[in-house]
Design an enzyme around this catalytic site. Sequence first.
Site, PDB file in Angstrom:
ATOM      1  N   LYS A 264      -0.258  -6.729  -6.278  1.00  0.00           N
ATOM      2  CA  LYS A 264      -1.166  -7.864  -6.369  1.00  0.00           C
ATOM      3  C   LYS A 264      -0.454  -9.157  -5.968  1.00  0.00           C
ATOM      4  O   LYS A 264       0.779  -9.232  -6.019  1.00  0.00           O
ATOM      5  CB  LYS A 264      -1.672  -8.016  -7.811  1.00  0.00           C
ATOM      6  CG  LYS A 264      -2.525  -6.873  -8.319  1.00  0.00           C
ATOM      7  CD  LYS A 264      -2.886  -7.103  -9.772  1.00  0.00           C
ATOM      8  CE  LYS A 264      -3.742  -5.975 -10.314  1.00  0.00           C
ATOM      9  NZ  LYS A 264      -5.108  -5.983  -9.734  1.00  0.00           N
ATOM     10  N   GLU A 336      -6.225   1.890  -9.670  1.00  0.00           N
ATOM     11  CA  GLU A 336      -5.571   2.875 -10.522  1.00  0.00           C
ATOM     12  C   GLU A 336      -6.377   3.251 -11.755  1.00  0.00           C
ATOM     13  O   GLU A 336      -6.222   4.337 -12.306  1.00  0.00           O
ATOM     14  CB  GLU A 336      -4.192   2.351 -10.950  1.00  0.00           C
ATOM     15  CG  GLU A 336      -4.156   1.429 -12.140  1.00  0.00           C
ATOM     16  CD  GLU A 336      -4.946   0.134 -11.957  1.00  0.00           C
ATOM     17  OE1 GLU A 336      -5.466  -0.384 -12.959  1.00  0.00           O
ATOM     18  OE2 GLU A 336      -5.050  -0.359 -10.814  1.00  0.00           O
ATOM     19  N   ARG A 338      -9.475   4.054 -12.224  1.00  0.00           N
ATOM     20  CA  ARG A 338     -10.336   5.230 -12.052  1.00  0.00           C
ATOM     21  C   ARG A 338      -9.511   6.523 -12.028  1.00  0.00           C
ATOM     22  O   ARG A 338     -10.012   7.581 -12.399  1.00  0.00           O
ATOM     23  CB  ARG A 338     -11.186   5.073 -10.798  1.00  0.00           C
ATOM     24  CG  ARG A 338     -10.434   5.029  -9.501  1.00  0.00           C
ATOM     25  CD  ARG A 338     -11.206   4.330  -8.399  1.00  0.00           C
ATOM     26  NE  ARG A 338     -11.250   2.879  -8.620  1.00  0.00           N
ATOM     27  CZ  ARG A 338     -11.885   2.037  -7.806  1.00  0.00           C
ATOM     28  NH1 ARG A 338     -12.539   2.486  -6.742  1.00  0.00           N
ATOM     29  NH2 ARG A 338     -11.885   0.748  -8.063  1.00  0.00           N
TER      30      ARG A 338
END
Length: 487
Positions: A264, A336, A338
């Site tokens: 990120k 991540e 899910r």
Amino acid sequence: MQIHFTAAPDANTPRLAARVINQDMLPDDLPTAIVEGAKASRFAGKTGQVFEGFVDDTSGVLRLALAGAGKPDDDGRAAALERAGAALTAKYLTSGEEALALDCRSGDLDAAGVTSVLLGMRLRSWRWDTYRTKLKDEQKPTLSSITVIGAPEGTEAAWEDAAAVATGVELTRELVAEPANVIYPESFVARCKERFAGTGAEISVLGEEEMAALGMGALLGVSQGSVREGQLLVIKWMGGAANEKPTVFVGKGVTFDTGGISIKPAGGMEDMKWDMGGAGAVAGAMLSVAGRKAKANVIGVCGLVENMPDGNAQRPGDVVTTMSGQTVEVINTDAEGRLVLCDALTWAQKEFAPKRIVDLATLTGAMMIALGMEHGGLFANDDSLADDLLAAGKSSGDKLWRFPLAPEYDKLINSPIADMKNVGPRWAGSITAAQYLQRFIDDGVAWAHLDIAGMVWSDKPGATWDKGATGYGARLIDNFVRETCEG
């Protein structure tokens, strides 16, 4: 915050007193100075308004506050009363006053109404100052005790039930607020074991070795880049009939999410300590359910991992095999949640054969774009379950908005080399995430997915919370259990 009940004032009654006032209905028994002061200050009793004045009494000068609760016949009366209580706490929490007397002798509120006021007061009093060592005196909370005078019959019992709910919400907030160097998968489990001690709930844990033996390749793929071992935390409360299938809640517990190799941006990454908000909500709700001894069979499952960019981290393009046997091409390691949920959902269905299963997750930024910070997103394969969750969201104040599931979206996550991809295109990102999870739900199982991104943390104070962790989801689950699981 301590809550005490007494029939009438005595020598120990706090000098700060408060009354809850309906809109445009200033009582006749108020001192003239308070009535005139309220009118001059344009206090009308609207929801959340607070007015205070000082009056001479035989025992000295009293500080009297009026809290507005809106119109008594409006929808959302309980929420308005909570806001009235919360407004009192917000005003006096750091005022220097240590105690407040809530005067209920007028009879305007029934037991449920007084309980709503008290719940708002307690919820708004929660702060996480553990790491703040240089607060000025005027910044430190002082209000710690509420004396309820002349409460209607049944209020104390109603408050005992509501206090269990507040305790659960506070646990959710605590878990979400803690930094990632304090709350990580193992310490999340340890904190829950501590808080659930003596409640009668049963806690069990699967470590990485056990999950590997079960084939949870998706969950473990997220965890493999971290030195923190992933955990599957299970909290069981079997307070219902012995032969009744349980309702299961599954929470995403990514205790910190860097995005992994798909890292990120640095700006705002510190917020990713609350990417375990779904698991926090499940844990808090289970504490409420156990605390009030709910007559229902309820199980909470929390998939706990840390997503880090290590030399051992999974890469974009890797293919993992889930516990269900289905394979997933990991296009983006920052999708991540899910991957964690799909294995947790599969395990929960195989282990418990649930009547209904609901997952909660801070899953997609797309949900924040769609709904902002006002509603959580709801996806469901069963209309009755969806309706029950919407109703629970309305009654609890943890609002939900339903989104579609459809085959047209499902094809967007097909992979050329595996059974599916973990992300679709830019469009409909929250929907394709739900479509992904639906592939792991067994035929005939009523399932709902709650995407609560944007709801577990707030940059500004709300109705019953200060800025920071909101506790979203804990009351939603508790109300759902009350309204659908308990006879």
